[in-house]
Design a protein around this motif. Sequence first.
Motif, PDB file in Angstrom:
ATOM      1  N   LYS A 117     -77.905 -45.033   9.657  1.00 28.84           N
ATOM      2  CA  LYS A 117     -77.502 -43.839  10.414  1.00 28.84           C
ATOM      3  C   LYS A 117     -78.680 -42.872  10.559  1.00 28.84           C
ATOM      4  CE  LYS A 117     -74.182 -40.032  10.609  1.00 28.84           C
ATOM      5  NZ  LYS A 117     -75.227 -39.068  10.986  1.00 28.84           N
ATOM      6  N   VAL A 118     -79.497 -42.771   9.504  1.00 27.60           N
ATOM      7  CA  VAL A 118     -80.688 -41.909   9.582  1.00 27.60           C
ATOM      8  C   VAL A 118     -81.606 -42.402  10.689  1.00 27.60           C
ATOM      9  CG1 VAL A 118     -82.724 -41.044   8.356  1.00 27.60           C
ATOM     10  CG2 VAL A 118     -80.553 -41.305   7.136  1.00 27.60           C
ATOM     11  N   MET A 119     -81.820 -43.721  10.755  1.00 28.58           N
ATOM     12  CA  MET A 119     -82.678 -44.286  11.809  1.00 28.58           C
ATOM     13  C   MET A 119     -82.109 -43.990  13.192  1.00 28.58           C
ATOM     14  SD  MET A 119     -84.450 -47.870  10.653  1.00 28.58           S
ATOM     15  CE  MET A 119     -83.007 -48.767  10.134  1.00 28.58           C
ATOM     16  N   LYS A 120     -80.793 -44.151  13.333  1.00 26.64           N
ATOM     17  CA  LYS A 120     -80.177 -43.912  14.643  1.00 26.64           C
ATOM     18  C   LYS A 120     -80.237 -42.432  15.022  1.00 26.64           C
ATOM     19  CE  LYS A 120     -77.214 -47.988  14.712  1.00 26.64           C
ATOM     20  NZ  LYS A 120     -75.839 -48.548  14.785  1.00 26.64           N
ATOM     21  N   ASP A 121     -80.126 -41.565  14.029  1.00 21.42           N
ATOM     22  CA  ASP A 121     -80.266 -40.133  14.307  1.00 21.42           C
ATOM     23  C   ASP A 121     -81.686 -39.794  14.747  1.00 21.42           C
ATOM     24  OD1 ASP A 121     -77.637 -39.714  13.655  1.00 21.42           O
ATOM     25  OD2 ASP A 121     -78.033 -38.993  11.613  1.00 21.42           O
ATOM     26  N   VAL A 122     -82.654 -40.409  14.099  1.00 20.03           N
ATOM     27  CA  VAL A 122     -84.062 -40.197  14.479  1.00 20.03           C
ATOM     28  C   VAL A 122     -84.302 -40.689  15.902  1.00 20.03           C
ATOM     29  CG1 VAL A 122     -86.441 -40.946  14.012  1.00 20.03           C
ATOM     30  CG2 VAL A 122     -84.975 -40.183  12.133  1.00 20.03           C
ATOM     31  N   MET A 123     -83.701 -41.805  16.265  1.00 19.82           N
ATOM     32  CA  MET A 123     -83.853 -42.366  17.611  1.00 19.82           C
ATOM     33  C   MET A 123     -83.428 -41.377  18.693  1.00 19.82           C
ATOM     34  SD  MET A 123     -82.456 -46.261  17.284  1.00 19.82           S
ATOM     35  CE  MET A 123     -83.021 -46.831  18.881  1.00 19.82           C
ATOM     36  N   ALA A 124     -82.447 -40.562  18.359  1.00 17.58           N
ATOM     37  CA  ALA A 124     -81.889 -39.642  19.359  1.00 17.58           C
ATOM     38  C   ALA A 124     -82.825 -38.478  19.663  1.00 17.58           C
ATOM     39  CB  ALA A 124     -80.549 -39.112  18.870  1.00 17.58           C
ATOM     40  N   THR A 125     -83.945 -38.391  18.948  1.00 17.11           N
ATOM     41  CA  THR A 125     -84.875 -37.267  19.131  1.00 17.11           C
ATOM     42  C   THR A 125     -85.459 -37.244  20.541  1.00 17.11           C
ATOM     43  OG1 THR A 125     -85.478 -37.441  16.790  1.00 17.11           O
ATOM     44  CG2 THR A 125     -86.933 -36.132  18.200  1.00 17.11           C
ATOM     45  N   SER A 126     -85.949 -38.397  21.009  1.00 20.04           N
ATOM     46  CA  SER A 126     -86.571 -38.482  22.342  1.00 20.04           C
ATOM     47  C   SER A 126     -86.786 -39.943  22.694  1.00 20.04           C
ATOM     48  CB  SER A 126     -87.926 -37.751  22.360  1.00 20.04           C
ATOM     49  OG  SER A 126     -88.871 -38.445  21.565  1.00 20.04           O
ATOM     50  N   ASP A 127     -87.171 -40.194  23.950  1.00 22.07           N
ATOM     51  CA  ASP A 127     -87.479 -41.569  24.376  1.00 22.07           C
ATOM     52  C   ASP A 127     -88.632 -42.143  23.552  1.00 22.07           C
ATOM     53  OD1 ASP A 127     -85.537 -41.402  26.307  1.00 22.07           O
ATOM     54  OD2 ASP A 127     -86.932 -40.931  27.939  1.00 22.07           O
ATOM     55  N   ILE A 128     -89.650 -41.335  23.317  1.00 20.08           N
ATOM     56  CA  ILE A 128     -90.824 -41.804  22.575  1.00 20.08           C
ATOM     57  C   ILE A 128     -90.437 -42.222  21.165  1.00 20.08           C
ATOM     58  CG2 ILE A 128     -93.015 -41.061  21.541  1.00 20.08           C
ATOM     59  CD1 ILE A 128     -93.455 -39.324  24.028  1.00 20.08           C
ATOM     60  N   ILE A 129     -89.640 -41.385  20.480  1.00 18.17           N
ATOM     61  CA  ILE A 129     -89.244 -41.692  19.106  1.00 18.17           C
ATOM     62  C   ILE A 129     -88.320 -42.900  19.076  1.00 18.17           C
ATOM     63  CG2 ILE A 129     -88.239 -40.762  16.997  1.00 18.17           C
ATOM     64  CD1 ILE A 129     -90.844 -39.386  18.032  1.00 18.17           C
ATOM     65  N   ARG A 130     -87.459 -43.008  20.066  1.00 18.28           N
ATOM     66  CA  ARG A 130     -86.573 -44.171  20.134  1.00 18.28           C
ATOM     67  C   ARG A 130     -87.381 -45.463  20.147  1.00 18.28           C
ATOM     68  NH1 ARG A 130     -84.241 -43.006  24.411  1.00 18.28           N
ATOM     69  NH2 ARG A 130     -84.579 -44.602  25.988  1.00 18.28           N
ATOM     70  N   TYR A 131     -88.476 -45.459  20.893  1.00 18.67           N
ATOM     71  CA  TYR A 131     -89.286 -46.678  20.972  1.00 18.67           C
ATOM     72  C   TYR A 131     -90.096 -46.927  19.711  1.00 18.67           C
ATOM     73  CZ  TYR A 131     -87.796 -48.354  25.360  1.00 18.67           C
ATOM     74  OH  TYR A 131     -87.015 -48.908  26.322  1.00 18.67           O
ATOM     75  N   ARG A 132     -90.340 -45.889  18.936  1.00 17.30           N
ATOM     76  CA  ARG A 132     -90.975 -46.110  17.637  1.00 17.30           C
ATOM     77  C   ARG A 132     -90.021 -46.853  16.703  1.00 17.30           C
ATOM     78  NH1 ARG A 132     -93.850 -40.206  16.432  1.00 17.30           N
ATOM     79  NH2 ARG A 132     -95.283 -40.227  18.210  1.00 17.30           N
ATOM     80  N   ILE A 133     -88.735 -46.503  16.771  1.00 12.77           N
ATOM     81  CA  ILE A 133     -87.747 -47.229  15.969  1.00 12.77           C
ATOM     82  C   ILE A 133     -87.626 -48.660  16.463  1.00 12.77           C
ATOM     83  CG2 ILE A 133     -85.309 -47.385  15.328  1.00 12.77           C
ATOM     84  CD1 ILE A 133     -86.630 -45.154  13.846  1.00 12.77           C
ATOM     85  N   TYR A 134     -87.642 -48.848  17.779  1.00 11.03           N
ATOM     86  CA  TYR A 134     -87.631 -50.217  18.321  1.00 11.03           C
ATOM     87  C   TYR A 134     -88.838 -51.009  17.805  1.00 11.03           C
ATOM     88  CZ  TYR A 134     -84.016 -49.053  21.835  1.00 11.03           C
ATOM     89  OH  TYR A 134     -82.854 -48.701  22.470  1.00 11.03           O
ATOM     90  N   GLU A 135     -89.990 -50.356  17.781  1.00 16.80           N
ATOM     91  CA  GLU A 135     -91.201 -51.026  17.293  1.00 16.80           C
ATOM     92  C   GLU A 135     -90.997 -51.504  15.857  1.00 16.80           C
ATOM     93  OE1 GLU A 135     -95.858 -49.914  16.200  1.00 16.80           O
ATOM     94  OE2 GLU A 135     -94.749 -48.628  17.598  1.00 16.80           O
ATOM     95  N   LEU A 136     -90.394 -50.630  15.024  1.00 16.77           N
ATOM     96  CA  LEU A 136     -90.102 -51.002  13.640  1.00 16.77           C
ATOM     97  C   LEU A 136     -89.144 -52.186  13.591  1.00 16.77           C
ATOM     98  CD1 LEU A 136     -89.949 -50.555  10.556  1.00 16.77           C
ATOM     99  CD2 LEU A 136     -88.169 -48.842  10.991  1.00 16.77           C
ATOM    100  N   VAL A 137     -88.084 -52.128  14.371  1.00 20.62           N
ATOM    101  CA  VAL A 137     -87.069 -53.186  14.358  1.00 20.62           C
ATOM    102  C   VAL A 137     -87.658 -54.515  14.824  1.00 20.62           C
ATOM    103  CG1 VAL A 137     -84.908 -53.938  15.442  1.00 20.62           C
ATOM    104  CG2 VAL A 137     -85.140 -51.587  14.606  1.00 20.62           C
ATOM    105  N   VAL A 138     -88.474 -54.487  15.870  1.00 15.98           N
ATOM    106  CA  VAL A 138     -89.107 -55.716  16.368  1.00 15.98           C
ATOM    107  C   VAL A 138     -90.045 -56.296  15.312  1.00 15.98           C
ATOM    108  CG1 VAL A 138     -90.758 -56.616  18.058  1.00 15.98           C
ATOM    109  CG2 VAL A 138     -88.869 -55.152  18.811  1.00 15.98           C
ATOM    110  N   GLU A 139     -90.789 -55.420  14.636  1.00 11.11           N
ATOM    111  CA  GLU A 139     -91.708 -55.866  13.588  1.00 11.11           C
ATOM    112  C   GLU A 139     -90.939 -56.517  12.444  1.00 11.11           C
ATOM    113  OE1 GLU A 139     -95.148 -53.668  11.021  1.00 11.11           O
ATOM    114  OE2 GLU A 139     -95.050 -53.188  13.156  1.00 11.11           O
TER     115      GLU A 139
END
Length: 504
Positions: free
Chosen positions: A169-191
């Motif tokens: 839930k913390v990760m998903k909340d962070v994702m909601a910050t902006s498009d740029i931050i959302r893609y940083r979480i995607y980068e983590l998930v892909v890695e």
Amino acid sequence: MAVSVQSLLEDISSIEDPIEELQSLKTALLSIPVGALRDSVSGQRLDVIFALLDSNEREQVELCVDILERILTALRPSYVVQNYRSELQRGLTHPNDTVKILALTQIARAVRDPDAGTEILNNHGILHQVILCIKEEKMAVAKQAIQTLSKLSHSKSGLDKLFQSDMLKVMKDVMATSDIIRYRIYELVVEISSVSPISLGYCANSGLISQLLNELTGDDVLIRATAIEMVTSMADSQHGRQYLAQQGIMDKISNMIRGAELDPFSSLYLPGLVKFFGNLAIIDSPQQVCESYPAFQNKVFEMALDPDPAMAGVALDTLGLLGATVEGKQVFQKTGETFRDVLKKMSQLASSGATELRVRSLDAISQLLTLQPEQQTEDLLALTESWFQLLSKQPMEMIRDISTQPFPELYCGALRIFIAVATQPWGQKQMMRTPGFMEFILDRSTGQTKEAKDAKFELVGAFVGSSTAAQTLGSQHYIRLKTYLKEGPYYVSAVAAVSTEGAE
């Protein structure tokens, strides 16, 4: 030296302006080998250094970071976590980015250690703050946070903590910050998903990968382009490719390529679609990918003929990547006149395009023409010779003319084509029939940069290493090439100084 470190730490604790003493401590620490440093500092409290981080004095903070980095890296991760857990957690919220990176780096060390890793996993506050660091403005901090969490996920307990607790839930909340931050979480998930099929399962079950895949067909073309890059990274692993295929992503991207003609903004994401299939073809099979997704191959040819440099550049890179393989060469040959038109266009770009396109075109041509000794069958030699002849009425002279222009990158690009054909009997014969060509090869005055000298040396080595060279070139030329090779790439012949008596 241990006494020196201890006394310096004591001195610092009683001084109001400790800059000079901090510098002395840093110097002392750097003089101790890392292997001996652990014994020198074990048991000594670093509270005074951590306390000095709470300052607006930039030089003081940076000296403290250097000192702590040196000491903490020498200590066992379990010792660091047990003794400085709260200091590391405070470091994650420090206003100075170098302090955040120091804390994240030490936490990343800890999660790789069985004992220290367990303590980090059980510390809700640290994990929560590491995830929050992903949305820091400074990219270096976000990258380090991503790396730290990626290392954490290499164990089942780490995966459980990230994806089966409130940390998700913390990760998903962070994702909601902006498009740029959302893609940083995607980068983590892909890695994380690339590590193993099990880690991919955790990521898929979290719903984050489905969310990423849905971005492929979103309304925002820039977001779509970024999503394609992420999905391309997923396809690097076999289990990632299998998952994407099961989700129908290959067909979806193929359809996106087909539909690109109707989208005025397709130039923003089309190169990414082509790169996706280009990487897929190299990993799996050029023939299989081109036959299964003909829209990809057709689009590559179309882009190679496109006047847009961005489109042409991606096409050139893809043609070179696929054409470097025997299977890729055979796929292109089957298209007949279509590929021959592309090859002629590549020759035009190499001769008179913008410098960057010329270099990329030369590189692609060299890859298309390259054959390893074991690949030199009669059919493939005939294929590369026919392609070479399509470049120009006098292809040898054309490539040599390119090499004489005052751009080192063009010189090296041209020589890579010569290297490609120098191992093939037909190439050696054409070189011998070209007036002045052997003199050009043996002339050390051409191409004065290190890269140029190395390229020329590689060309000479390609000649000499060929089993047919001695017979094709003749003993005189062959001996001169062997001498060149023996002298090395940077040989300079001695020139006798001549003085004229009585000259002014």
